[in-house]
Design an enzyme around this catalytic site. Structure first.
Site, PDB file in Angstrom:
ATOM      1  N   ASP A 384       1.474 -22.711  36.144  1.00 50.19           N
ATOM      2  CA  ASP A 384       0.400 -23.538  35.808  1.00 50.19           C
ATOM      3  C   ASP A 384      -0.673 -22.635  35.685  1.00 50.19           C
ATOM      4  OD1 ASP A 384      -0.698 -26.424  35.273  1.00 50.19           O
ATOM      5  OD2 ASP A 384      -1.679 -25.804  37.299  1.00 50.19           O
ATOM      6  N   GLU A 418       1.501 -20.761  31.202  1.00 49.61           N
ATOM      7  CA  GLU A 418       0.548 -21.531  30.487  1.00 49.61           C
ATOM      8  C   GLU A 418      -0.745 -21.005  30.179  1.00 49.61           C
ATOM      9  OE1 GLU A 418      -1.616 -26.084  30.973  1.00 49.61           O
ATOM     10  OE2 GLU A 418      -1.828 -24.682  32.584  1.00 49.61           O
TER      11      GLU A 418
END
Length: 639
Positions: A384, A418
């Protein structure tokens, strides 16, 4: 994490006009709050003087103490696991402990046996998790979560299909699905032909009995870690282990969502004393966590006005169950620019306490967390907010992780980063000389660090330009030059499950189901993902990892809770007037054939037979009928 949903993800920004007061003066008068450790210009590191603010956690006998705090007010520790080689059949466990009193000595208890040495060699004769306790000479002690070893994970059942040993296939993102429901779903996932399933962050995370913006425990609380203990909202470590082993037994690999850029939001912590001078001196108490039976202690510097009982200092960033202390974080600065490398790396994304990932000790701790994920049986993970970790620091973290797992990435391992592009494609992907590039510079840095070509390809970019501008998400922004092997792609994604979120511009090439997209349009885009993905020239080999989101509809008034029961207002304990809840609904439904509808309903898009057969064709599998997985039948009905 979506840059345009940052007000939803981060809970508090630094209040304007905070007054700077000296530590140790007792609770501040009027509505004053501390404003230590702010920085600007080129300064990013927390000043070493703030190490004195550590050890804020209450001790036994203090009014704010609860049993789950153990002795974290004096003692912290974690397990560092290093596998002997890439067979992952033996390992060394080293307990790294720190005490408030440097003269304290430790006794280590492994599976009930005491020893003075913090290291333990372990082999496959260890057939279950290893329990660990640390006792200090002053009587303080803590118990760690048990250590899992990869050799105890169930083998992945072999299945027909072009899975390339786990390096090709479709992954279902089970948004808001508890571990127990995923476990029930895995037999069907195996029958449908999906290669894997991704769970949402499994770490201990922020929870509360008090609504935020009238919503109880919104989904984005999952992205605010309290610790790296695998005790998340979706289930305990035991639930997680059981689910992973069940899924692997059906041939389905499991992937984690690894949140390693930051911890919880500033002011969103276990401190019971917060107030906001910029909002009429509004006060709020402590948050809890997803840990059953209590919560780990965790503290931040924002909106606080009372010093620590045992430090006499203002609280700063401290997460003892990791353990992280004040110096493990960047000093507080707003993230004001999406094109400034310093801001991208060190800014507090939406007020989330930003880890100093330049520090080797922080890199080591993140690598140890990743190793724990592999140990319990995950096959890989999404990273993330990866663009908020400098490319070179990410290479260092992954290098340490690779060392931990025997010096070579497991053959079926991959990860995807990401990297949300927005208008920063040139900086982040196209220009390898930009100084902050996850394209050719990053892949080249991995190669220089000793990663093989196969290993570099296993560290993939999640292409946020796909499908409209797929070229922006590849190295050098040149598909013809670099190909599409280091790519993970999807249509609908979790970051878009926010009202007004615009972190991706898909135009008419994709859509978000729960934001008004017609079922037939959404189905077409998901079918195209497998039959005719944008910019692919060889559908068999391009975009080897394709991800399908299985989400849920918002509740009444666009409530962004989760229908797992923990966003239901019946769970509210503080300031419950105006609470907007999300009633419980079961995620697993054996009879579903996809595209289920209704407020708070899980969509189960992955069960749609048209999508399933499009995916199966891509994987070299024959078509099936929905009653293969939507009924209790065990026979394979081929049409």
């Amino acid at each position: 994490m979506a840059m345009t949903s940052r007000l939803a993800r981060g809970l508090f920004a630094a209040a304007a006009g905070q007054l700077v007061l000296a530590d140790g003066d007792g609770p501040l008068p009027d509505c004053q709050v501390y404003s230590n450790n702010q920085c600007n210009g080129d300064v990013v590191e927390t000043d070493e003087k703030y190490e004195q603010n550590r050890w804020f956690t209450p001790l036994p006998g203090d009014s704010d103490y609860i049993p789950s705090f153990q002795s974290y007010g004096k003692l912290v520790a974690h397990a560092h696991v290093t596998y002997s080689d890439d067979s992952l059949s033996s390992a060394t466990v080293e307990i790294i402990a720190k005490h408030k009193d440097p003269s304290a000595t430790f006794t280590y208890v492994f599976d009930g046996k005491e020893q003075s040495d913090g290291k333990l060699d372990v082999s496959s004769s260890q057939t279950g998790p290893l329990s660990v306790e640390i006792k200090a000479s002053d009587g303080s002690s803590i118990s760690l979560d048990p250590v899992d070893f990869r050799w105890n994970a169930a083998p992945v059942k072999e299945r027909e299909g072009d899975y390339k040993g786990g390096q090709k296939g479709a992954i279902v993102e089970m948004f808001g699905w508890p571990h127990a429901d995923i476990e029930k779903e895995c037999e069907a996932l195996g029958k449908m032909g999906y290669m894997g399933v991704k769970v949402f962050p499994p770490h201990e995370q922020v929870m509360s009995g008090e609504p935020f913006n009238n919503m109880l425990n919104p989904w984005y609380f999952m992205y605010q870690p309290v610790s790296y203990r695998l005790q998340g909202r979706m289930g305990t470590r035991d639930d997680l282990r059981k689910m992973i082993n069940t899924c692997r037994s059906f041939g389905v690999r499991v992937f984690a969502d690894a949140v390693v850029n930051h911890m919880s939001g500033g002011g969103n912590d276990a401190n019971p004393k917060h107030r906001n001078p910029g909002a009429g001196c509004a006060k709020w108490g402590n948050k809890t966590s997803s840990l059953p039976g209590g919560h780990s202690p965790y503290y931040t510097q924002d909106f606080t006005y009372a010093p620590g009982t045992h430090t006499g200092q203002a609280p700063l960033q401290e997460f003892p169950a990791v353990p992280y202390g004040p110096l493990d974080f960047h000093c507080e600065r707003a993230l004001n620019s999406w094109s400034d490398p310093l801001d991208l790396n060190a800014g507090w994304l939406t007020g989330l306490t930003d880890l100093n990932t330049e520090k080797e000790s922080v890199q080591e701790r993140i690598a140890d967390y990743m190793t724990d994920l592999i140990g319990i049986g995950f096959s890989g993970f999404r990273i993330d907010a990866a663009k908020h970790i400098k490319p070179d620091d990410l290479v260092a973290i992954l290098s340490k992780f690779r060392r931990n797992v025997g010096g070579k990435l497991p053959s079926d391992f991959f990860t995807w980063l990401e990297i949300l592009l927005g208008g920063e494609a040139d900086l982040l992907m196209c220009n390898s000389d930009s100084g902050y590039n996850y394209g050719a510079y990053f892949s080249g840095a991995l190669a220089k660090a000793g990663f093989s070509e196969e290993e570099v390809n296993a560290i993939k970019t999640w292409n946020s330009g796909f499908p409209k501008e797929a070229e922006k998400g590849v190295d050098n922004c040149d598909i013809g030059k670099t190909g599409l092997q280091r790519q993970a792609v999807q249509n609908d994604d979790a970051d878009q499950q926010n009202p007004g979120s615009s972190s991706r511009d898909m135009g008419d090439t994709g859509c978000v189901l729960i934001k008004g997209c017609a079922e037939e349009d959404h189905r077409k885009h998901e079918v195209d993902l497998f039959t005719n993905p944008a910019s692919a020239t060889n559908n068999d080999v391009d975009y080897p990892i394709r991800i399908l989101l299985s989400s849920y509809y918002w509740g009444p008034d666009q409530v962004q809770g989760i229908p797992d029961g923990k966003s239901d207002c019946s769970q509210c304990t503080v300031n419950c007037d105006g609470c907007k809840g999300m009633p419980f609904q079961q995620a697993f439904d054996a009879s579903s054939t996809g595209y289920d509808k209704g407020e708070g309903s899980y969509t189960r898009v992955h069960r749609d037979i048209t999508i399933v057969n499009a995916m199966r064709s891509w994987m070299g599998l024959k078509a099936i009928t929905a009653d293969v997985y939507a009924t209790a039948k065990t026979e394979q009905l081929i049409v």
